[in-house]
Scaffold this active site. Structure first.
Site, mmCIF file in Angstrom:
data_model
loop_
_atom_site.group_PDB
_atom_site.id
_atom_site.type_symbol
_atom_site.label_atom_id
_atom_site.label_comp_id
_atom_site.label_asym_id
_atom_site.label_seq_id
_atom_site.Cartn_x
_atom_site.Cartn_y
_atom_site.Cartn_z
ATOM 1 N N LYS A 1 43.528 41.803 31.152
ATOM 2 C CA LYS A 1 44.478 40.962 31.897
ATOM 3 C C LYS A 1 44.607 39.580 31.271
ATOM 4 C CE LYS A 1 43.892 43.532 36.249
ATOM 5 N NZ LYS A 1 42.740 44.418 35.937
ATOM 6 N N ARG A 2 44.677 39.550 29.950
ATOM 7 C CA ARG A 2 44.818 38.285 29.252
ATOM 8 C C ARG A 2 46.200 37.687 29.496
ATOM 9 N NH1 ARG A 2 39.741 38.651 29.140
ATOM 10 N NH2 ARG A 2 38.609 38.924 27.198
#
Lengths: 271, 271
Positions: free
Chosen positions: A96-97
Site C-alpha cells: 500500500k505504498r
C-alpha cells in the site's frame, strides 16, 4: 516477457482457483516447534505456501509483518521460493505504498527489483503521479486501493463527489485514465457486494483483489456473483488468517491446505 | 516521557529554526569518496546530519531510499546516531504508511520500535482505523497526508465534497475527530500558500509538515506567512535535495551546512 495480467489469467485457467492466500506471519501465532528459530517467519510461510499452492491462484505477502521483525531477508527468500517451486503463481506484495517522483521510483525498486514481486498494492491519495512511476516497470501489476471494508473505510471513500462516493471516482480514474499499461487492478473489500458489483460495472474485466472473506466475514456467494467476469474469473479473493492459522498445532500446514481447498471450493460453487 | 509535540515545541524554541532536513539518500548522487563503501548511505547521511543540525529543528529520513538498497540497518544506525548526538531534534520517518488493524500495528512497530522514530507520516485514504493503531504508541507523532503539491495531488485531494475540496475535509477530520492524543500533524505542500492558510485556519496550532520549498520551488515568504502560528512556529518546513546535494564534491557536508543555514535564515526573515 509475460505480464502480471497474463500470468494471472493463465493461473486462473490452470488452477481453477480464484483464491489468493495472504501471508501475514505473526510469530506469536506460530506452532511451538518454530519458536526461537531465527528463520521461523520464512519456514512458517514456506510450509503454508507449499501446502496451499495446489488450491491457490496467487500469494499475497503483507510486508509490514516482515518489516516489524527485521525479516526483509526472509521475505526475499520466501518470494524466491514461490517463484522457484510454484512458477506461474503470481506474488502480490501488499505494501500500500503511496508517494511521488523519485521516492515512488525507490519504492518500485524495493517491490520489483529487490523483492521480485509480480504486483504491488498502492494508495491513490496522491493521484496519478504516485501511480505512474510503478508503470515504468513493464509487465508488473499495480493494484490500487479503491474501497476497503474496514469501518473507517467510509471516512473518505464514501464521501460524495458529483453525486457519487469517492471510491467510484477512483475506480473510474483507474479504468479510464490511469491504465495505459493494462496492468492495473483494484482493491475492493468483500463486506459490501453491491459495491463490488458497481465497481465491476465501471472497470470492465480489470482484476479485483478482494480481501474480507474468511476471518473478516464477507459473504462468499454474494461476493463471487458481484465480482466475476463473463468467464467466471476476474477476482483474487484473499484469505489470510482463516487459512494460515487454521491450526495452531504442528499440523498447521495440513490444516492450511484443508482450509484453502475448502475456500477454493466455496468460491467455485458460485462462479 | 516527553511527547513528539513537546519535543518539537522545545526544538523550535531552542534552535530558532523551522527547517526540517529531509534525508533522501541516492548513492548515484554521492561524492566519489563514498563510492563502493558498504555503509555509504549511513556515512553520507550522518555527515549531512552532523553538519546541518545547528540549523535544523528536525530530520526526516524517507524510508524508500533505504529500502530500495537493503539498507534498513543503516537507517536504524542513522536514527540512533541522531538521537545520541543531537538529542532533542525529533526524527520523522517519512513512510506514508496506510493500513488497518493488526497490519497497522506491525507498521507502527516498524516505525517506532525498530527504527525508533519520533513521528511517522501516514496516508488517510483508509480512514480513522488506519490512524488509530499508531496513536496507541503514547507520545509518538502521526503526521497525516492532507494536501500534496505534486500535479496529481489534485486528482483526489481537490475533488469537491459538500462544496469543499477533499483535503479540507481531511484537515477537519484530523483536527476535530482524530486527534485525541494531541500528537497529530498534517502534510501540506508549499506550492499553494493560500491552501496552507486555509488549513491553518481549520486546525489551530497543529504542526504542519511542509515539503516543496527548495528544489520543488515553493515561495518561502508566502509559505511562512500562511502557515505560522501566533508564536511564529507551527511548521516543519522541509528541504531535502537542495540541502543534501548542495555540492556533489568532497565539500558536500560543508555545502549542506551553508544551504541549511541560508534556508533557515530565509524562513526566519518572514516569521
Amino acid at each position: 516477457m509475460t505480464s502480471f495480467t497474463q500470468t494471472l489469467g493463465a493461473a486462473w485457467q490452470r488452477t481453477g482457483s480464484l483464491l489468493c492466500v495472504g501471508l501475514d506471519p505473526e510469530p506469536t501465532k506460530f506452532p511451538a516447534a518454530l519458536a526461537g528459530r531465527s528463520d521461523a517467519i520464512f519456514e512458517f510461510c514456506r510450509d503454508i505456501v507449499d501446502a496451499t499452492a495446489p488450491y491457490a491462484c496467487s500469494f499475497k505477502p503483507q510486508i509490514a509483518y516482515f518489516a516489524a521483525h527485521r525479516a526483509e531477508d526472509q521475505l526475499e527468500a520466501l518470494i524466491a521460493h514461490i517463484h522457484e517451486k510454484h512458477p506461474g503463481l503470481p506474488v502480490i506484495l501488499d505494501a500500500k505504498r503511496g508517494d511521488i517522483g523519485s521516492t515512488a521510483e525507490q519504492y518500485a525498486r524495493e517491490a520489483f527489483e529487490r523483492f521480485k514481486a509480480d504486483a504491488v498494492t498502492v494508495n491513490p491519495y496522491m493521484g496519478f503521479d504516485s501511480i505512474e512511476p510503478w508503470l515504468a516497470h513493464e509487465g508488473k501489476g499495480v493494484i490500487v486501493l479503491c474501497r476497503t471494508s474496514n469501518p473507517g473505510g467510509s471516512d473518505l471513500q464514501f464521501l460524495t463527489v458529483d453525486g457519487k462516493p469517492l471510491y467510484q471516482i477512483v475506480a473510474s480514474l483507474a479504468a479510464q485514465k490511469w491504465n495505459a499499461s493494462g496492468e492495473l487492478g483494484l482493491v475492493v473489500g468483500a463486506t459490501f457486494p453491491k459495491e463490488i458489483e458497481t465497481v465491476r460495472a465501471l472497470v470492465g474485466d480489470m482484476p479485483l483483489l478482494i480481501p474480507g472473506i474468511g476471518a473478516q466475514g464477507g459473504d462468499v456467494e454474494a461476493t463471487v456473483k458481484a465480482g466475476r467476469t463473463a468467464n467466471g474469473t476476474g477476482m483474487l479473493i484473499n484469505s489470510s488468517r482463516a487459512i494460515i492459522y487454521a491450526s495452531k498445532g504442528e499440523d498447521y500446514a495440513q490444516a492450511a491446505a484443508r482450509a484453502a481447498e475448502e475456500t477454493r471450493d466455496r468460491i467455485n460453487a458460485y462462479r
